[in-house]
Design a protein around this motif. Structure first.
Motif, PDB file in Angstrom:
ATOM      1  N   SER A   1       0.815  -1.217   0.000  1.00 17.58           N
ATOM      2  CA  SER A   1       0.000   0.000   0.000  1.00 17.58           C
ATOM      3  C   SER A   1       0.847   1.265   0.000  1.00 17.58           C
ATOM      4  O   SER A   1       0.566   2.209  -0.745  1.00 17.58           O
ATOM      5  CB  SER A   1      -0.951   0.006   1.206  1.00 17.58           C
ATOM      6  OG  SER A   1      -0.239  -0.031   2.426  1.00 17.58           O
TER       7      SER A   1
ATOM      8  N   PHE B   1      -4.650   7.551   3.879  1.00 18.58           N
ATOM      9  CA  PHE B   1      -5.374   8.653   4.503  1.00 18.58           C
ATOM     10  C   PHE B   1      -4.412   9.634   5.168  1.00 18.58           C
ATOM     11  O   PHE B   1      -4.589  10.859   5.072  1.00 18.58           O
ATOM     12  CB  PHE B   1      -6.369   8.116   5.545  1.00 18.58           C
ATOM     13  CG  PHE B   1      -7.770   7.958   5.029  1.00 18.58           C
ATOM     14  CD1 PHE B   1      -8.510   9.059   4.632  1.00 18.58           C
ATOM     15  CD2 PHE B   1      -8.355   6.703   4.938  1.00 18.58           C
ATOM     16  CE1 PHE B   1      -9.808   8.924   4.144  1.00 18.58           C
ATOM     17  CE2 PHE B   1      -9.651   6.548   4.456  1.00 18.58           C
ATOM     18  CZ  PHE B   1     -10.375   7.659   4.061  1.00 18.58           C
TER      19      PHE B   1
ATOM     20  N   GLY C   1      -9.514  -0.130  -0.468  1.00 19.02           N
ATOM     21  CA  GLY C   1      -9.697  -0.486   0.934  1.00 19.02           C
ATOM     22  C   GLY C   1     -11.141  -0.348   1.378  1.00 19.02           C
ATOM     23  O   GLY C   1     -11.655  -1.172   2.144  1.00 19.02           O
ATOM     24  N   LEU C   2     -11.822   0.688   0.889  1.00 20.73           N
ATOM     25  CA  LEU C   2     -13.234   0.889   1.240  1.00 20.73           C
ATOM     26  C   LEU C   2     -14.102  -0.256   0.743  1.00 20.73           C
ATOM     27  O   LEU C   2     -14.965  -0.760   1.472  1.00 20.73           O
ATOM     28  CB  LEU C   2     -13.729   2.216   0.648  1.00 20.73           C
ATOM     29  CG  LEU C   2     -13.295   3.488   1.378  1.00 20.73           C
ATOM     30  CD1 LEU C   2     -13.566   4.713   0.514  1.00 20.73           C
ATOM     31  CD2 LEU C   2     -14.034   3.623   2.706  1.00 20.73           C
TER      32      LEU C   2
ATOM     33  N   THR D   1      -4.466  -1.029   4.377  1.00 21.35           N
ATOM     34  CA  THR D   1      -4.265  -0.385   3.073  1.00 21.35           C
ATOM     35  C   THR D   1      -4.593   1.103   3.140  1.00 21.35           C
ATOM     36  O   THR D   1      -3.886   1.942   2.574  1.00 21.35           O
ATOM     37  CB  THR D   1      -5.153  -1.066   2.012  1.00 21.35           C
ATOM     38  OG1 THR D   1      -4.755  -2.435   1.872  1.00 21.35           O
ATOM     39  CG2 THR D   1      -5.029  -0.369   0.664  1.00 21.35           C
ATOM     40  N   MET D   2      -5.664   1.426   3.869  1.00 19.75           N
ATOM     41  CA  MET D   2      -6.146   2.814   3.881  1.00 19.75           C
ATOM     42  C   MET D   2      -5.374   3.729   4.830  1.00 19.75           C
ATOM     43  O   MET D   2      -5.272   4.940   4.582  1.00 19.75           O
ATOM     44  CB  MET D   2      -7.632   2.836   4.248  1.00 19.75           C
ATOM     45  CG  MET D   2      -8.541   2.328   3.159  1.00 19.75           C
ATOM     46  SD  MET D   2     -10.292   2.554   3.553  1.00 19.75           S
ATOM     47  CE  MET D   2     -10.531   1.296   4.800  1.00 19.75           C
TER      48      MET D   2
ATOM     49  N   ILE E   1      -7.318   4.078  -1.353  1.00 24.04           N
ATOM     50  CA  ILE E   1      -8.388   4.216  -0.362  1.00 24.04           C
ATOM     51  C   ILE E   1      -9.682   3.590  -0.882  1.00 24.04           C
ATOM     52  O   ILE E   1     -10.392   2.896  -0.127  1.00 24.04           O
ATOM     53  CB  ILE E   1      -8.608   5.697  -0.005  1.00 24.04           C
ATOM     54  CG1 ILE E   1      -7.384   6.253   0.730  1.00 24.04           C
ATOM     55  CG2 ILE E   1      -9.862   5.863   0.858  1.00 24.04           C
ATOM     56  CD1 ILE E   1      -7.442   7.741   1.001  1.00 24.04           C
TER      57      ILE E   1
END
Length: 397
Positions: free
Chosen positions: A258, A321, A274-275, A316-317, A271
């Motif tokens: 990531s 972020f 990941g969502l 991952t996020m 992102i």
């Protein structure tokens, strides 16, 4: 040629972060037992007392970002780190409950400051071209501490006294403080002192991303607090602690790829991936107890597989972020950007603690996790439609 990531300063800040979080997670699962056995505290009061820590950390976050952007960062980092480990020693001599509560509040304030400072300094000591990768490995230290700290604390609680556990946490924090002292931070360029405004405490351009992050952290807060009870309700016979181990493994796996994708400029794509993954996981988690009613082995397999992919999704996020918030802020507001990122996350976790317990009480845990899954879907749509275009329009790097 790639900029060098693995330097002495970077390795030291990683060590300082791991030892800080190990001390934090070592005592976290034993504090309810400590309050019950030493102070004879009721279960309702335990939740209120322990939540003082989170409330204090949330209160200091916006101010810590402002201070880190206005003053020298390393002295503030070391001061907060020192207070954090001093309170660990204070628990040993907390003879009455009121003193313990006061220490808990101070501990939350120190934790709120030291985590923002650490996240900001790791960005200062790494090249901008490898920032996502650097933040990813830095966060991996938290996940590693989360995977071994609670289990170590619970094992020690069966064999040793509470004071011994607090002493070990103090030792871990002290070693981390030594590592933090040895970190060499680059000199900060002189910047014009801006007048005090709301944007000095909260990154206003980061509010849309903060809403997405808050919606994500509500079901995350439900999971970290109530997953053991949910596991018991749906008939999971293996230790529910393995759920967190699988989550930590998933987060570790995600860090491999990531951060590098973030450094290639694919922040919004990372992102979004990941969502999608987290949305699917929470939908499956809410139905985990009903999909295979006559096959307990299949239920357990699904339960722990969900944990693994939840870890991959969130892992991952996280660096993406963090980098997104930093890229929306000028270099003299990195502390504010990091503070806004962490405040959004922990505010949602706090809501998840309260809302998850209430929903489970009036309906069921299945319904609570289904509500959490719906929030992640809303978060995904909001990110795709609002946050991603806003980021590409306003990013500074």
């Amino acid at each position: 040629m790639k900029d060098k990531l693995v330097t002495r300063g970077y390795c030291l800040i990683l060590a300082a972060n791991f030892l800080l979080y190990f001390a934090f997670y070592l005592i976290l699962p034993v504090l309810p037992f400590y309050l019950t056995e030493v102070f004879h505290t009721g279960s309702a009061a335990i939740g209120i007392i322990l939540s003082c820590y989170t409330v204090a950390a949330l209160c200091i976050r916006p101010f810590s970002g402002y201070l880190l952007d206005s003053l020298a960062r390393k002295p503030l980092y070391l001061l907060a780190y020192f207070v954090f480990i001093a309170v660990l020693a204070g628990y040993i001599w907390a003879g009455i409950l009121s003193i313990f509560i006061m220490l808990r509040v101070v501990h939350g304030l120190a934790f709120g400051m030291v985590t923002v400072a650490g996240n900001t300094i790791v960005i200062d000591v790494t090249p901008s071209s490898r920032r996502g990768e650097a933040v990813g490995y830095y966060g991996l230290m938290n996940n590693t501490a989360m995977s071994i700290g609670p289990m170590t604390g619970l094992f020690m609680q069966e064999v040793y006294s509470f004071n011994t556990i607090f002493g070990c946490a103090f030792l871990s924090g002290t070693l981390g403080f030594v590592a933090a002292c040895m970190v060499q931070t680059p000199p900060r360029a002189k910047v014009k002192r801006e007048p005090i405004s709301l944007d000095r405490f909260i990154l206003l351009k980061g509010i849309p991303a903060g809403i997405t992050l808050m919606l994500l952290s509500i079901p995350y807060g439900m999971t970290t607090t109530y997953i053991a009870m949910y596991a018991q309700n749906i008939g999971i016979t293996l230790s529910s602690g393995l759920f967190f181990t699988f989550m930590a493994v998933g987060m570790a796996i995600s860090r491999i790829f990531s951060g590098r994708q973030v450094d290639k400029g694919r922040i919004t794509q990372v992102i979004t991936f990941g969502l999608y993954l987290v949305c699917s996981c929470f939908l499956l988690l809410s139905a985990c107890g009903t999909l295979f009613p006559m096959a307990p082995f299949a239920t357990e397999t699904l339960f722990f597989t969900i944990a693994l992919f939840l870890g991959i999704g969130f892992g991952t996020m996280f660096p993406a972020f963090n980098t997104l918030f930093v890229n929306l802020a000028p270099s003299n507001q990195r502390g504010t950007a990091t503070s806004t990122y962490l405040t959004s996350w922990e505010f949602g976790i706090g809501i998840g603690l309260v809302a998850g317990g209430y929903l489970a009480q009036v309906t069921s845990f299945d319904s609570a996790y289904l509500a959490g899954a719906c929030l992640t879907i809303v978060s995904a749509f909001y990110f795709i439609l609002k946050v991603a275009p806003h980021y590409h329009k306003n990013k500074l790097r």
